[in-house]
Scaffold this motif. Sequence first.
Motif, PDB file in Angstrom:
ATOM      1  N   PRO A 607      40.687  45.007  41.709  1.00  0.00           N
ATOM      2  CA  PRO A 607      40.197  44.182  40.600  1.00  0.00           C
ATOM      3  C   PRO A 607      40.408  44.857  39.246  1.00  0.00           C
ATOM      4  CG  PRO A 607      38.643  44.134  42.415  1.00  0.00           C
ATOM      5  CD  PRO A 607      39.672  45.157  42.769  1.00  0.00           C
ATOM      6  N   GLY A 608      40.856  44.063  38.270  1.00  0.00           N
ATOM      7  CA  GLY A 608      41.104  44.559  36.924  1.00  0.00           C
ATOM      8  C   GLY A 608      42.518  45.056  36.703  1.00  0.00           C
ATOM      9  N   GLN A 609      43.293  45.180  37.775  1.00  0.00           N
ATOM     10  CA  GLN A 609      44.661  45.691  37.657  1.00  0.00           C
ATOM     11  C   GLN A 609      45.616  44.590  37.208  1.00  0.00           C
ATOM     12  OE1 GLN A 609      46.021  47.826  41.123  1.00  0.00           O
ATOM     13  NE2 GLN A 609      48.178  47.585  40.589  1.00  0.00           N
ATOM     14  N   SER A 610      46.523  44.928  36.308  1.00  0.00           N
ATOM     15  CA  SER A 610      47.560  43.988  35.872  1.00  0.00           C
ATOM     16  C   SER A 610      48.699  43.991  36.891  1.00  0.00           C
ATOM     17  CB  SER A 610      48.099  44.372  34.492  1.00  0.00           C
ATOM     18  OG  SER A 610      47.091  44.236  33.517  1.00  0.00           O
ATOM     19  N   SER A 639      39.615  39.344  41.808  1.00  0.00           N
ATOM     20  CA  SER A 639      38.882  39.784  42.998  1.00  0.00           C
ATOM     21  C   SER A 639      39.843  39.932  44.167  1.00  0.00           C
ATOM     22  CB  SER A 639      37.786  38.778  43.362  1.00  0.00           C
ATOM     23  OG  SER A 639      38.351  37.506  43.668  1.00  0.00           O
ATOM     24  N   VAL A 640      39.437  40.771  45.124  1.00  0.00           N
ATOM     25  CA  VAL A 640      40.209  41.003  46.337  1.00  0.00           C
ATOM     26  C   VAL A 640      39.352  40.614  47.522  1.00  0.00           C
ATOM     27  CG1 VAL A 640      41.298  42.744  47.785  1.00  0.00           C
ATOM     28  CG2 VAL A 640      41.579  42.852  45.308  1.00  0.00           C
ATOM     29  N   LEU A 655      43.756  37.592  47.371  1.00  0.00           N
ATOM     30  CA  LEU A 655      43.223  37.993  46.068  1.00  0.00           C
ATOM     31  C   LEU A 655      43.316  36.826  45.097  1.00  0.00           C
ATOM     32  CD1 LEU A 655      45.727  38.762  43.830  1.00  0.00           C
ATOM     33  CD2 LEU A 655      46.116  40.482  45.588  1.00  0.00           C
ATOM     34  N   GLU A 656      42.544  36.934  44.019  1.00  0.00           N
ATOM     35  CA  GLU A 656      42.502  35.873  43.009  1.00  0.00           C
ATOM     36  C   GLU A 656      42.757  36.484  41.637  1.00  0.00           C
ATOM     37  OE1 GLU A 656      39.450  32.406  41.297  1.00  0.00           O
ATOM     38  OE2 GLU A 656      38.820  33.784  42.903  1.00  0.00           O
ATOM     39  N   PHE A 657      43.532  35.778  40.815  1.00  0.00           N
ATOM     40  CA  PHE A 657      43.784  36.201  39.441  1.00  0.00           C
ATOM     41  C   PHE A 657      42.714  35.643  38.513  1.00  0.00           C
ATOM     42  CE2 PHE A 657      48.392  36.399  40.818  1.00  0.00           C
ATOM     43  CZ  PHE A 657      48.459  37.787  40.779  1.00  0.00           C
TER      44      PHE A 657
END
Length: 658
Positions: A607-610, A639-640, A655-657
């Motif tokens: 989470p938070g990774q581009s 989220s993962v 995962l969700e963007f």
Amino acid sequence: MFSKILIANRGEIAVRIIKTCRRLGIATVVVYSEADADSMAVEMADESVFIGGAPASESYLVADKIVAACKQTGAEAVHPGFGFLSENAGFAKRLADEGIVFIGPNPKAIEAMGDKIESKKFAAKAGVSTVPGHVGEIDDAAHALKIAADIGYPVMIKASAGGGGKGIRVAWKPQDVEEGFPAVRAEAKASFGDDRIFIEKFIESPRHVEIQVLGDKHGNVVHLFERECSIQRRNQKVIEEAPSPLLDEATRAAMGAQAVALAQAVGYDSAGTVEFVAGQDRSFFFLEMNTRLQVEHPVTEMITGVDLVEQMIRSAYGEKLAFGQDGLSINGWAIESRIYAEDPYRGFLPSIGRLVRYAPPEEGEFGKTKVRNDAGVREGDEISMFYDPMISKLSTWGPDRTAAIDAMGRALEDFHIEGLGHNIPFLAAVMDQERFRSGALSTNYIKDEFPEGFIGVPPTDSQRDLLAAVACAMHRRLTARAAPELLRDEWVVVAGHDRRRVRLSNGGDAFQVTFEGDRAVTLTDVDWRPGLPLFRGALDGKPFTASVKPAAEGFVIRHRATTLHVLVLTPRSAELHEKLPPKKAADTSKLIISPMPGLVVSIDVEPGQSVQAGQAVAVVEAMKMQNIIRAERDGVVKSVGPKAGDSVAADEVLLEFA
């Protein structure tokens, strides 16, 4: 002759071996894992022995358990089938030490040819033309990158102990090596218990032609001609045939002689296959030798009349070959289609589940053609994530190639599976393609012909008539049963974007459908009643089978590679139906979902990774294959869902963007 043989394998090959043993009067023992406790092979064998958990590393790959099962049951010999321990020289030696006969080649031949790295060295020393490549072991990804650069892209990364399409990747650029090398090594370890890798030049637009050899323990070796296995997907064979439409008699003789010479040089006994990569100009290079029975052996048996499993057993017992090269000849043509549990409409990803319906075509002789189906499953069985996704091998024989292809097309029509995805529509599409029918094959065939993946095939004019006639006949019979007062002759058939007014007349089992312009087709020999999943009949005298099922409105009908939702409406209903707004698809653009059921090997983002489009975000393993999941767009991970080691279902969110 042996009185009892243990089969160290599962599925269709175990069943195949049992059938030959029964004919020879030999008792059989099958070993089985937790996942195969209720399998067809266990049911058919005279005895069965449980050997461990579902993963092959806990059961079928454990030599100690196979030896213990032999001692427990008194089995005198072991047939390893293909895959698992079939090309393991250490296993063959272990059996010999225990006084158990290995039904396969001697350990020295396995060591010389069964190991892909050693076979390259041996072939080069023997003066056999080989594909350029690095024949030593490779230490790590950095070493692999250097070797690939020296050879020149594209290259093929292959497991030394590989086979069956497992442990192979084609690398077109350095990034492919970086990602593919660890994946191939992991697949090799899981499938063969040996993670050694080699790299060779990938020859573009080649053909894959292999020679079946057969030897005894007295120095006699013959070849049983060739098989062409160029129709491949992800380096796994999909359609095979014998003989090859490429070879002429001179090339066939030269290739066969080279295969026999190589086998004699290593003192080969039993059945084996020398594989060649061939150019369209009939040039050929030694690729590797598989020191075992091949999956595609049925087509060779169908054109030669030789039972290869029987010959392996007789060779292992010490008998001499009962025939020489002059006693072998090619009779007709045979085609094999591998029926896989996979979804061709979703990139051929593995499909796991239960065979809710499993109705293969009838086997036997039909006029001048023959149908054979090698399977190890029954209706109600489950296709597990732990093993190969092959459901069965459907083979047809004809007096010539066209007859064999036509027979395959009809047999595929008669093959009905429900409960999981399968590749029958795709196989039917290939059978109908002019390029395939002409014999213009290459290992790039699927990539060339289906560059955007498989999405089905638009109906031909004759299929439009067939689908309309089938829908009308089904609608007539359903209406006659439920509301006979609504029967009428004038209808509108809606099939996709196609709308046609029709007039239907019914004379019992015969239906005449008249289209606008008074062009009519006649449907006869109708074998269908409400509830049946297959509709059999003849359209203007030509027999066919269509898969049918009711929809919320109308029917979903598939004929070969064409599937359509078909409605039969009154003219007024058709007019109103046209005014209905189109259904909107759900927005899943911010989600990355698992395209298949399987085991999560890794989640490579947090989470938070581009994330950039094309970046690898997860690896999901299914049926011994590791599948790299990539992002289709740029975004930031919100989220993962699952973590490494979790099982996931098809379409489960990974995962969700944001």
